[in-house]
Design an enzyme around this catalytic site. Structure first.
Site, short mmCIF file in Angstrom:
data_model
loop_
_atom_site.label_atom_id
_atom_site.label_comp_id
_atom_site.label_asym_id
_atom_site.label_seq_id
_atom_site.Cartn_x
_atom_site.Cartn_y
_atom_site.Cartn_z
N GLU A 233 5.76 11.60 -0.14
CA GLU A 233 4.73 12.46 0.46
C GLU A 233 3.48 12.50 -0.41
OE1 GLU A 233 5.45 12.92 3.30
OE2 GLU A 233 7.26 14.04 3.74
N SER B 206 0.85 -1.20 0.00
CA SER B 206 0.00 0.00 0.00
C SER B 206 0.87 1.24 0.00
CB SER B 206 -0.94 0.01 1.21
OG SER B 206 -0.23 0.12 2.42
#
Length: 389
Positions: free
Chosen positions: A364, A129
């Site tokens: 990010e 993920s």
């Protein structure tokens, strides 16, 4: 609307520039070549206040704004992009503990994080993920007064040299999505934690990146940050600022690259005159400066929006991150091109800067995900109109 910096902000910029020059710039190439993580320098950054930039003063930090933080990280990254990037992550971790930790957690950790005595890691991404962070599978099962954590985290900056982790783990049912995720503070030496090999990366070589495995790791329930089920929300709040931080590192990289390119064009001669006299190269330099200036304005505007608690701050941060990190890579790459064959040599800093800035478009939240965030907001009624205000 005021665009110039205050006297206090100019002083911050100068302090960060001085630290960057004295502690980072002369060593960045060696750290990159030897994959050295400069813990001693990071601790000196703590002594200078750069590890608790936006933690409130009453909790030991500098209590500065996200705009101030952007100014600082832009200067530091001109010395060493990779090391500054770790400083941004550590600041985010320390801020999360200071903001949502219990009194006991804050007393135990915050001062040591701010000083650099303890180094932190942010653990969200997993092998399965990445962009779909809400699908994470690391679980934390409550047994009495403890959480038992099992699973793994991937691409963790600073792992193996750290003292604590902020771990996003599923406390809800397997299909509970974002609402079943909690943020838990875990000591780095807790029984059941294993660290993988230091990944061999294209860039960011002066900070370790490892997989972390959790096999029945037990921590007190009091190590929870915020409330159970709030972890994903806290992670996203952290990432709004984190995206500005990494965008600011791209600004610093681009500024350094632009300066190097300008100097090289003035020094290098071909066909009997300096390269700076060739109009095609002048245009390239002008475009680089224009894109950098536009990105800087976007980042500072988004930081201001975040400081003001603007309801559209997440979209502004996503736009700024996407634009600034694309720009930072492009400007560094163009500067390398202007140096010709010399730019490709390790003796010159441009090839390292290109390698280091490339990952900013991925971490990010990838820049594709930034587009998703912005597009979703644009499709909501009234958002497009609100953006012009």
């Amino acid at each position: 609307m005021e665009f110039s910096l205050t006297d206090d902000q100019r002083a911050l910029v100068q302090a960060a520039a001085d630290f960057s020059q004295a502690e980072l710039a002369d060593h960045a190439a060696e750290w990159d070549a030897t994959s050295h993580f400069p813990v001693d320098v990071i601790r000196r950054a703590g002594e200078a206040g750069f590890l608790g930039i936006y933690i409130p003063e009453e909790r030991g930090g500098l209590g500065l704004s996200r705009l101030d933080a952007s100014l600082i990280f832009e200067q530091l990254s001109q010395g060493c992009i990779a090391t500054t990037a770790y400083l941004t992550i550590h600041n985010m971790v320390a801020w999360m503990v200071a903001s949502w930790g219990s009194d006991e957690l804050r007393e135990t950790w915050v001062e040591r994080l701010i000083s650099g005595e303890c180094l932190g890691c942010y653990c969200l991404t997993e092998p399965g993920s990445g962009s779909d962070a809400a699908s994470l599978r690391t679980k934390a099962v409550r047994e009495g007064d403890e959480y038992v954590i099992s699973g793994s985290k991937m691409f963790i900056s600073g792992a193996g040299a750290n003292d604590m982790l902020v771990v996003m783990a599923r406390t809800g049912a397997p299909d509970s999505g974002a609402g079943g995720v909690s943020a838990i503070l875990v000591p780095a030496d807790a029984a059941g934690i294993e660290y993988g090999k230091n990944e061999e990366k294209m860039g960011w070589k002066s900070q370790p990146t490892r997989l972390i495995s959790f096999d029945g790791v037990r921590v007190p329930v009091g190590n929870l940050l915020g409330q159970e089920g709030e972890g994903f929300k806290l992670a996203m709040k952290g990432l709004d600022g984190g995206r500005l931080n990494i965008a600011s590192c791209s600004l610093g990289a681009a500024q350094h690259a632009l300066t190097l390119a300008r100097n090289y064009l003035q020094e290098r001669k071909q066909f009997g005159r300096e390269l700076a006299h060739f109009q095609a190269l002048q245009f390239k330099l002008a475009d680089m400066a224009t894109e950098l200036t536009a990105a800087r304005l976007m980042v500072r505007h988004a930081a201001w929006r975040l400081d003001q608690g603007d309801p559209e701050a997440t979209a502004y941060c996503a736009m700024a991150k996407r634009f600034a990190t694309d720009m930072g890579f492009n400007v560094c790459n163009e500067a390398l091109q202007l140096h010709g064959g010399y730019g490709y040599l390790r003796e010159f800093p441009l090839e390292r800067m290109v390698r280091d800035t490339r990952v900013h478009q991925i971490l990010e939240g990838t820049n594709e995900i930034m587009r998703v965030i912005v597009a979703r907001r644009l499709l909501a009624d009234g958002t497009i109109e609100a953006l012009q205000q």
